[in-house]
Design a protein around this motif. Sequence first.
Motif, mmCIF file in Angstrom:
data_model
loop_
_atom_site.group_PDB
_atom_site.id
_atom_site.type_symbol
_atom_site.label_atom_id
_atom_site.label_comp_id
_atom_site.label_asym_id
_atom_site.label_seq_id
_atom_site.Cartn_x
_atom_site.Cartn_y
_atom_site.Cartn_z
ATOM 1 N N HIS B 22 -26.670 28.744 92.339
ATOM 2 C CA HIS B 22 -27.622 27.682 92.018
ATOM 3 C C HIS B 22 -26.930 26.570 91.229
ATOM 4 C CE1 HIS B 22 -31.117 25.669 90.199
ATOM 5 N NE2 HIS B 22 -31.701 26.013 91.333
ATOM 6 N N LEU B 24 -27.810 24.457 89.035
ATOM 7 C CA LEU B 24 -28.108 24.276 87.611
ATOM 8 C C LEU B 24 -27.755 25.507 86.789
ATOM 9 C CD1 LEU B 24 -31.523 22.403 87.528
ATOM 10 C CD2 LEU B 24 -29.357 21.619 86.601
ATOM 11 N N THR B 25 -28.168 26.662 87.270
ATOM 12 C CA THR B 25 -28.014 27.859 86.453
ATOM 13 C C THR B 25 -26.835 28.727 86.888
ATOM 14 O OG1 THR B 25 -29.561 28.998 87.902
ATOM 15 C CG2 THR B 25 -30.468 28.006 85.930
ATOM 16 N N ARG B 27 -26.826 30.912 89.060
ATOM 17 C CA ARG B 27 -27.238 32.258 89.485
ATOM 18 C C ARG B 27 -26.959 32.447 90.976
ATOM 19 N NH1 ARG B 27 -33.066 32.583 86.464
ATOM 20 N NH2 ARG B 27 -32.243 32.125 84.395
ATOM 21 N N ARG B 30 -29.258 33.051 97.919
ATOM 22 C CA ARG B 30 -28.826 32.811 99.283
ATOM 23 C C ARG B 30 -28.332 31.363 99.339
ATOM 24 N NH1 ARG B 30 -34.519 31.939 102.689
ATOM 25 N NH2 ARG B 30 -35.356 30.500 101.182
ATOM 26 N N GLN B 178 -39.283 30.965 103.616
ATOM 27 C CA GLN B 178 -39.332 31.716 102.362
ATOM 28 C C GLN B 178 -38.753 33.108 102.572
ATOM 29 O OE1 GLN B 178 -43.338 32.044 101.063
ATOM 30 N NE2 GLN B 178 -42.831 32.841 99.047
ATOM 31 N N SER B 179 -38.042 33.570 101.582
ATOM 32 C CA SER B 179 -37.536 34.936 101.638
ATOM 33 C C SER B 179 -38.575 35.857 101.013
ATOM 34 C CB SER B 179 -36.218 35.021 100.865
ATOM 35 O OG SER B 179 -35.789 36.354 100.817
ATOM 36 N N ALA B 180 -39.016 36.838 101.783
ATOM 37 C CA ALA B 180 -40.078 37.720 101.287
ATOM 38 C C ALA B 180 -39.469 38.930 100.591
ATOM 39 C CB ALA B 180 -40.985 38.157 102.433
ATOM 40 N N TYR B 181 -40.046 39.260 99.457
ATOM 41 C CA TYR B 181 -39.496 40.304 98.596
ATOM 42 C C TYR B 181 -39.509 41.680 99.258
ATOM 43 C CZ TYR B 181 -39.212 43.363 94.512
ATOM 44 O OH TYR B 181 -38.869 44.344 93.627
ATOM 45 N N ARG B 185 -36.079 43.901 100.025
ATOM 46 C CA ARG B 185 -35.600 45.092 99.333
ATOM 47 C C ARG B 185 -35.580 46.322 100.241
ATOM 48 N NH1 ARG B 185 -39.934 47.569 95.138
ATOM 49 N NH2 ARG B 185 -41.610 47.930 96.619
#
Lengths: 683, 267
Positions: B22, B24-25, B27, B30, B178-181, B185
């Motif tokens: 990312h 900014l952060t 992290r 994807r 959108q990536s679905a949680y 997992r």
Amino acid sequence: MLDILLPILIFAALALAAIGAVRRIRLWRQGRPSPVPVLRGLAAVPRRYLVDLHHVVARDKVMSNTHVATAGGFVAAMGLAIVVHGLGLAEGILGWLLLAASATMFAGSLFVARRRRDPPARLSKGPWMRLPKSLMAFSLGIFVVTLPAVGVLPAGFSQGLGSWLVALVLAGVVAWGLAELVFGMTWGGPMKHAFAGALHLAFHRRPERFSTKGGEGNRSTGLKALDLEDDQAPLGVETPSDFTWNQLLGFDACVQCGRCEAVCPAFAAGQPLNPKKLIQDMVVGMAGGSDAHYTGSPYPSPERGDRPVGEHHGTPHGPIVAPASTKDGKALVDAETLWSCTTCRACVEECPMMIEHVDAIVDMRRHLTLEEGATPGKGAEVIDNLIATDNPGGFDPGGRLNWAADLELPLMADVERAEVLLWLGDGVFDMRNQRTLRALVKVLRAAGVDFAVLGNEERDSGDVARRLGDEATFQSLARRNIATLAQYRFDCVVTCDPHSFHVLKNEYGAFYPEGQESDYPVWHHSTFINQLIEAGRLRLAPGQAARVTYHDPCYLGRYNGEYEAPRAVLQALGVELVEMQRSGYRSRCCGGGGGAPVTDIPGKQRIPDMRMGDVRETQAEQVVVGCPQCTAMFEGVVPPAGDEEVAVKDIAEMVAAALDTTPEAPPAPRDASTAQTTEEVMS
Amino acid sequence: MQPESAMTPGLEVTVLVSIGRHPLTGRARRADQDARGVELARSLADAQVRLLHAGERDESSEAALRGYLGMGFTELSLLEQPEGADVLPALAEALDATSPHLVITGERAERGEGSGLLPYLLAERLGWPLVSGLAAVESVEDGVATLLQALPRGQRRRLKVRLPVIVTVDDAAPAPRQSAYGPARRGAFEATAGPVSVDDEWAAWHVQPARQRPKRLKIVKAASARDRFKAAAAKAEGGGGQVLTDVTPTQGAEAIFTLLREEDVLR
């Protein structure tokens, strides 16, 4: 003749009702397990009905009395009828009591009939229209057949020429009444609400909502946590059978009174949501079939006026929302319906059957977001931002205190303990809310409050992620915030954001590591400022001449029951407060909750426009709010041509502007100033 | 290598996915362009899409890779490589073995070397054509793909390319879903050990965050709104540049060197 027919009719009706009950219970049991205390629940029904439910019903006095007469009369009449006519024990007072009960019921049913003559739009029609007739049939029928039993009518009544005919007609009328009122209760007629409703009260998913002999029930407004431990389990509610069984039972209890519809901001704005229809759709899904038999107001549609009924259908194990892969496919409910909700809880507050609409909507959203990845509008972007930057706007988390560069706010990391932990919320990135925060800091400093902020250690509370159904991101944010909070010592948390307030106060409790629990009160700034005023720690200059109205934020009012403190603060400021028609627990949502501004489902009009219309009706110069969302929504409203713009002020700004700074006296010892201000406030 | 009559049904697509960062952060996430590549692959009718990642596997990289699984995949092929390894040989071998019709990847990685050279080196090594900056795959028929290439300023160029081909996507490609949680997992990693070639040079490099260079101000002298609009809408013009033709490599290098000096890139 009647002596033979009546017991047969009564016991046949009871037997049919029992069969229907078994069938109905099997429908509910399709849901997921949810353990309940069966006997204790059943024992609590009378109190929950007479106190808690009646508290809601009694908001409409006429309907409440109507219901007391009709339902009370029916329960008494039915019980007595079993004894008098079923078992043939008419001696003494029993017959007279039965006459009285059925007469009361008849009186009630007259009011029900009056209600149905020109019913308001929120009421369902269809089978509900025949209900007053059925009530009258039962009460009149029972009344007349009881007359000979107590000896009012001559014995010849049942021996004359037309006796067979009279007896048959009477038996028919009583049978009609029994059909509607006894086995209709379990076979799906309008009276289903009595059977399902009583059991719903007994096995409610939030038993803590109800009062007990010990005291008031709590509001129980925090969402239930989703178990993320099992990484193979599907998340959220995809099919009607994914609800817990007592949720299904709750849906089945709906009496279709449409009070929810009347207060729903999304429905009023013409967005495709009607809480009543949604609950009925869940019932349709639970039993299997199409919504063609629904007789209330349909979902509004911005393009077509109304969405026609009969196009949607579902099964207990089929999807509620058609998956994206089946384009144009329709299932039980359109996704837009679920995303229109602002989670304002107006429907739950109004529901006399204590149905939890918001829980159900969030459960279904959880599936859409966590399993389908189908959060609409900017929802997905907001969630991604929350994951990557811990704030919904995607701002640099290292810049949370940039707005306060000149304020030298004490950081918790430096001071480690303070009287008040000031939770700033994501409003730190919003220039409008920064003004509110500056005002709040000014007020706290004027009162000499020892406070500190978390600064860059603070993260979004997770409110919007959770309402958008992203329980995973919410839990991650919650756990990290809890770990941060655990490092410091403070007496209480104060925040100017009711959403953070609600989440910190009511929803973080479930995520504390084992053996720990939250041991601090959380206050909304209006409550805290009111405490400061009452303790005489704030010196206010009296005499602000302004006509203001106050908007109750949903997450402060309905979610947390704080209606008084903001009004007390305004009173202390000496402004003229005019109430909107819908205020307090009936306050209308600003449209900013539940992620509604980011999913942005189109409607005929915008919710904040309607609310600002309410504000204009009061002719107030200013509308006072206590929520960054409400401020943003209201300031986005363009006034109608020719109208003055109504100023939107946070309550902290009002107080900051009224601070008495005139006598620049050397800082007196606090005790002295306390005494002085107390006088000022009281005068 | 591929039969000429590779038909649309059973179009085999491999998307090379990397671990993003990312801005900014920092992290792990994807990677944006790779996610767009996955989205492009998902929009192809009747395509069998396979995700391939070469790199090391640890907690943060696994979380980032699950972001791709959340776009609707049950598994992701993982060529396990130690940190700092050159993934090119491993990827080339894996692609050679599975021989997909279409390989999609982002223009450049968000971490590591990020030179943007990998697709080119891969194409060279496999002997496949490469199309950069793709906006869409319009159709695939009879082993020929019709591609829409994004050019600056919204222009598009339609290309026909014989499969197999490597394509890269940039920000012109459709935004990723959108990536679905839940699927993320539940998805599985199918890990294989590829050949490891340690990049000695990379190991010797010193990596530090880039210093933000000041932006050159665009000064617009305009008296009217019309002029300002024209200036804003005008094509970016080099202005001060010069075109060198028929010069020796030394002269060319000197010209570049002088320019870099002038621009303060080299001091």
